[in-house]
Every structure is written in C-alpha cells, then in structure tokens.
Write a protein that holds these residues in place. Structure first.
Motif, PDB file in Angstrom:
ATOM      1  N   GLY A 269       0.217  -1.576   0.152  1.00  0.00           N
ATOM      2  CA  GLY A 269       0.049  -0.294   0.270  1.00  0.00           C
ATOM      3  C   GLY A 269       0.544   1.111   0.097  1.00  0.00           C
ATOM      4  N   TYR A 270       2.119   1.025  -0.270  1.00  0.00           N
ATOM      5  CA  TYR A 270       2.390   1.996   0.004  1.00  0.00           C
ATOM      6  C   TYR A 270       3.696   1.533  -1.150  1.00  0.00           C
ATOM      7  CZ  TYR A 270       6.092   6.009   2.143  1.00  0.00           C
ATOM      8  OH  TYR A 270       6.871   7.027   2.035  1.00  0.00           O
ATOM      9  N   HIS A 271       4.593   3.383  -1.472  1.00  0.00           N
ATOM     10  CA  HIS A 271       5.671   3.168  -2.573  1.00  0.00           C
ATOM     11  C   HIS A 271       6.177   4.628  -2.591  1.00  0.00           C
ATOM     12  CE1 HIS A 271       8.131   3.368  -6.811  1.00  0.00           C
ATOM     13  NE2 HIS A 271       8.973   2.488  -5.962  1.00  0.00           N
ATOM     14  N   HIS A 272       8.086   4.673  -2.092  1.00  0.00           N
ATOM     15  CA  HIS A 272       8.216   6.298  -2.230  1.00  0.00           C
ATOM     16  C   HIS A 272       9.462   5.983  -3.000  1.00  0.00           C
ATOM     17  CE1 HIS A 272       9.537   9.899  -1.010  1.00  0.00           C
ATOM     18  NE2 HIS A 272       9.835   9.738  -0.580  1.00  0.00           N
ATOM     19  N   SER A 273      10.192   6.734  -3.475  1.00  0.00           N
ATOM     20  CA  SER A 273      11.317   6.973  -3.796  1.00  0.00           C
ATOM     21  C   SER A 273      11.911   8.226  -4.048  1.00  0.00           C
ATOM     22  CB  SER A 273      11.764   6.668  -5.584  1.00  0.00           C
ATOM     23  OG  SER A 273      10.945   5.482  -6.279  1.00  0.00           O
ATOM     24  N   PHE A 274      13.638   8.798  -3.376  1.00  0.00           N
ATOM     25  CA  PHE A 274      13.763   9.833  -3.409  1.00  0.00           C
ATOM     26  C   PHE A 274      15.117   9.162  -4.005  1.00  0.00           C
ATOM     27  CE2 PHE A 274      14.496   8.231   0.766  1.00  0.00           C
ATOM     28  CZ  PHE A 274      15.458   7.977   1.001  1.00  0.00           C
ATOM     29  N   THR A 275      15.878  10.338  -4.478  1.00  0.00           N
ATOM     30  CA  THR A 275      17.610  10.755  -4.924  1.00  0.00           C
ATOM     31  C   THR A 275      17.556  11.761  -4.342  1.00  0.00           C
ATOM     32  OG1 THR A 275      16.593   9.309  -7.016  1.00  0.00           O
ATOM     33  CG2 THR A 275      18.868  10.906  -6.310  1.00  0.00           C
ATOM     34  N   ARG A 276      19.102  12.419  -3.428  1.00  0.00           N
ATOM     35  CA  ARG A 276      19.652  13.576  -3.422  1.00  0.00           C
ATOM     36  C   ARG A 276      20.883  13.594  -3.570  1.00  0.00           C
ATOM     37  NH1 ARG A 276      16.928  11.539   1.966  1.00  0.00           N
ATOM     38  NH2 ARG A 276      15.632  13.251   1.487  1.00  0.00           N
ATOM     39  N   LYS A 277      21.634  14.480  -3.970  1.00  0.00           N
ATOM     40  CA  LYS A 277      22.407  14.699  -4.385  1.00  0.00           C
ATOM     41  C   LYS A 277      23.569  16.302  -4.186  1.00  0.00           C
ATOM     42  CE  LYS A 277      25.040  14.696  -8.417  1.00  0.00           C
ATOM     43  NZ  LYS A 277      26.427  14.905  -7.370  1.00  0.00           N
ATOM     44  N   ARG A 278      23.918  15.604  -3.137  1.00  0.00           N
ATOM     45  CA  ARG A 278      24.780  16.559  -2.896  1.00  0.00           C
ATOM     46  C   ARG A 278      26.427  17.147  -3.615  1.00  0.00           C
ATOM     47  NH1 ARG A 278      26.384  13.709   3.371  1.00  0.00           N
ATOM     48  NH2 ARG A 278      24.381  14.636   4.129  1.00  0.00           N
ATOM     49  N   GLU A 279      27.088  18.107  -3.231  1.00  0.00           N
ATOM     50  CA  GLU A 279      27.661  18.392  -3.833  1.00  0.00           C
ATOM     51  C   GLU A 279      28.991  17.699  -4.105  1.00  0.00           C
ATOM     52  OE1 GLU A 279      30.928  22.766  -5.111  1.00  0.00           O
ATOM     53  OE2 GLU A 279      28.936  22.506  -3.242  1.00  0.00           O
ATOM     54  N   SER A 280      29.060  16.944  -5.308  1.00  0.00           N
ATOM     55  CA  SER A 280      29.989  16.150  -4.785  1.00  0.00           C
ATOM     56  C   SER A 280      31.392  15.926  -5.817  1.00  0.00           C
ATOM     57  CB  SER A 280      29.443  14.282  -5.106  1.00  0.00           C
ATOM     58  OG  SER A 280      29.013  14.307  -6.327  1.00  0.00           O
ATOM     59  N   ARG A 281      31.173  16.446  -6.931  1.00  0.00           N
ATOM     60  CA  ARG A 281      32.701  16.896  -7.396  1.00  0.00           C
ATOM     61  C   ARG A 281      33.180  18.613  -6.808  1.00  0.00           C
ATOM     62  NH1 ARG A 281      31.355  19.004 -13.290  1.00  0.00           N
ATOM     63  NH2 ARG A 281      30.151  17.560 -14.034  1.00  0.00           N
ATOM     64  N   VAL A 282      33.932  18.021  -6.233  1.00  0.00           N
ATOM     65  CA  VAL A 282      35.012  19.012  -5.749  1.00  0.00           C
ATOM     66  C   VAL A 282      36.727  18.904  -6.564  1.00  0.00           C
ATOM     67  CG1 VAL A 282      35.720  19.535  -4.086  1.00  0.00           C
ATOM     68  CG2 VAL A 282      33.244  18.540  -3.663  1.00  0.00           C
ATOM     69  N   GLY A 283      37.173  20.195  -6.664  1.00  0.00           N
ATOM     70  CA  GLY A 283      38.420  20.119  -6.846  1.00  0.00           C
ATOM     71  C   GLY A 283      39.555  20.601  -5.849  1.00  0.00           C
ATOM     72  N   THR A 284      40.425  19.856  -5.811  1.00  0.00           N
ATOM     73  CA  THR A 284      41.549  20.958  -4.466  1.00  0.00           C
ATOM     74  C   THR A 284      43.300  20.435  -5.416  1.00  0.00           C
ATOM     75  OG1 THR A 284      42.152  18.104  -4.268  1.00  0.00           O
ATOM     76  CG2 THR A 284      39.816  19.835  -3.025  1.00  0.00           C
ATOM     77  N   ILE A 285      43.717  21.852  -5.029  1.00  0.00           N
ATOM     78  CA  ILE A 285      45.285  21.838  -5.124  1.00  0.00           C
ATOM     79  C   ILE A 285      45.462  21.736  -3.878  1.00  0.00           C
ATOM     80  CG2 ILE A 285      47.015  22.679  -6.001  1.00  0.00           C
ATOM     81  CD1 ILE A 285      44.433  24.101  -7.992  1.00  0.00           C
ATOM     82  N   ASN A 286      46.481  20.676  -3.737  1.00  0.00           N
ATOM     83  CA  ASN A 286      47.397  20.722  -2.334  1.00  0.00           C
ATOM     84  C   ASN A 286      48.915  20.568  -2.893  1.00  0.00           C
ATOM     85  OD1 ASN A 286      45.225  19.824  -1.033  1.00  0.00           O
ATOM     86  ND2 ASN A 286      45.473  17.678  -2.024  1.00  0.00           N
ATOM     87  N   PHE A 287      49.794  21.557  -1.981  1.00  0.00           N
ATOM     88  CA  PHE A 287      51.045  21.387  -2.073  1.00  0.00           C
ATOM     89  C   PHE A 287      52.070  20.692  -0.813  1.00  0.00           C
ATOM     90  CE2 PHE A 287      55.502  23.534  -0.802  1.00  0.00           C
ATOM     91  CZ  PHE A 287      56.092  23.235  -2.135  1.00  0.00           C
ATOM     92  N   THR A 288      52.602  20.017  -1.116  1.00  0.00           N
ATOM     93  CA  THR A 288      53.000  19.025  -0.430  1.00  0.00           C
ATOM     94  C   THR A 288      54.981  19.380   0.124  1.00  0.00           C
ATOM     95  OG1 THR A 288      51.868  17.349   0.317  1.00  0.00           O
ATOM     96  CG2 THR A 288      53.451  17.081   1.108  1.00  0.00           C
ATOM     97  N   TYR A 289      55.563  19.618   1.523  1.00  0.00           N
ATOM     98  CA  TYR A 289      56.412  19.499   1.270  1.00  0.00           C
ATOM     99  C   TYR A 289      57.674  18.719   2.479  1.00  0.00           C
ATOM    100  CZ  TYR A 289      61.440  21.968   1.275  1.00  0.00           C
ATOM    101  OH  TYR A 289      62.792  22.224   1.503  1.00  0.00           O
ATOM    102  N   LYS A 290      58.544  18.189   2.200  1.00  0.00           N
ATOM    103  CA  LYS A 290      58.752  17.282   2.875  1.00  0.00           C
ATOM    104  C   LYS A 290      59.972  17.461   3.698  1.00  0.00           C
ATOM    105  CE  LYS A 290      57.695  13.937  -0.272  1.00  0.00           C
ATOM    106  NZ  LYS A 290      57.956  12.806  -1.501  1.00  0.00           N
ATOM    107  N   PHE A 291      60.085  17.969   4.975  1.00  0.00           N
ATOM    108  CA  PHE A 291      60.970  18.637   6.092  1.00  0.00           C
ATOM    109  C   PHE A 291      62.206  17.113   6.256  1.00  0.00           C
ATOM    110  CE2 PHE A 291      58.037  21.374   6.180  1.00  0.00           C
ATOM    111  CZ  PHE A 291      58.447  22.531   6.324  1.00  0.00           C
TER     112      PHE A 291
END
Length: 181
Positions: A133-155
């Motif tokens: 007696g019940y049917h429900h569908s849902f979809t959730r979309k978060r901001e998943s495309r994310v770009g990052t730039i990192n700099f790492t220095y080894k001491f």
C-alpha cells in the motif's frame, strides 16, 4: 500525506567475500582492483513483525596509476556499488570516478597535487521504499564534484628504505591499499 519517523532496527548480518588484485601492466602503469560480494540480512521485526529483508549486493573499485617521466603521476579511480537491500526497500546503485595528478618539485622535496572527485558528477544517493500500500522513491545529490590543489613539502632527511627495496613511494602506497593523492 506521509509522516516519516526514524527508528533503529534490531540488527543486520552482512557476510561475503572480497578479491583484491594488483597488476603491473608495464613498469609505468599499474592497476589495483577490489571486488566485494555480500549478502545482507536485515531484521527490523522490532518495528513491524513482517519487516525482515534479505538480498545480495556487490561493489567494485579500480585505481589505475600511471608514472610518467619527470616525476609526474596520474591516478584514475572508479567506484561502483550495486543496488543494496535496506530495511524498507532498496538503496539504488551508486558510481563515480575520481582523478588525481601529482608532480614532484624542488628535487623531490615537494609535490603539487591536483584532484577532482566525482569527475562526471554522477555520485548520488537514492532509495526505493516499497511496502504493501505504499511506494516512495527519492534521490539526493550533494555537491560531489570537488577540485583541490595541494602543495606538500617534506622536511628533514629523505627516507631511503623504499628506494633500497626497489619500490617507489606510490607503489608502496598502492600495496597498502592507499590512494596516491
């Protein structure tokens, strides 16, 4: 009109097996694959006496690593999780692809990393709830495309143990199942 409330179900049992493989196709290209198969048994009879669900699911992950001249690396990772049973229905399949580029600089003392998660913006969460007696569908979309730039220095002093064993830092990370970036 539907009223939604949240309650924890009595418990679940998940059993399955996992395959992990690392293949060096060429000296400059390797692939690490992970494949999981499992059965889920969900007991929610504490909420409703008929609420007991069973089903199979699987997931896969593949990381493809390329080492290019000039201390330049590229990693492509793909993930897939099949449709999976949940207490009231099924969780929809989910998939995505990530990409990372790494360049060593400053004579190996530093590195610059550029990463993009969910490259094709396909990662989303969805559930189909099907009950008498019940049917429900849902979809959730978060901001998943994310770009990052990192700099790492080894001491400090460089750790030469990896070079003595004949493996690069990236190869050792992949053996341990870690992403390069």
């Amino acid at each position: 009109v539907a009223i939604i409330t949240f309650r924890n179900y009595a418990g679940a049992i998940n059993t399955g097996f996992e395959f992990v493989a690392r293949n060096e196709l060429f000296k400059w290209w390797n692939i690490t694959s992970n494949l999981n198969f499992y059965k889920s048994i969900i007991n929610a009879t504490n909420i409703d006496s008929d609420l007991h669900t069973e089903g199979f699911g699987w997931s896969a992950k593949m990381s493809s690593n390329f080492n290019f001249p000039g201390s330049f690396q590229l990693q492509l990772s793909g993930n897939y999780r099949s449709q999976t049973p949940v207490a009231l229905g099924t969780m929809n399949a989910m998939y995505s692809m990530d990409c990372g580029v790494k360049k060593d600089v400053l004579k190996g003392k530093g590195s610059i990393n550029l990463n993009v998660s969910d490259l094709f913006d396909t990662r989303q969460f969805g559930v189909d709830i099907v009950q008498p007696g019940y049917h429900h569908s849902f979809t959730r979309k978060r901001e998943s495309r994310v770009g990052t730039i990192n700099f790492t220095y080894k001491f400090g002093k460089a750790d030469n143990r990896q070079k003595q064993k004949g493996k690069s830092e990236g190869e050792n990370q992949q053996i341990r199942g870690e992403d390069l970036f």
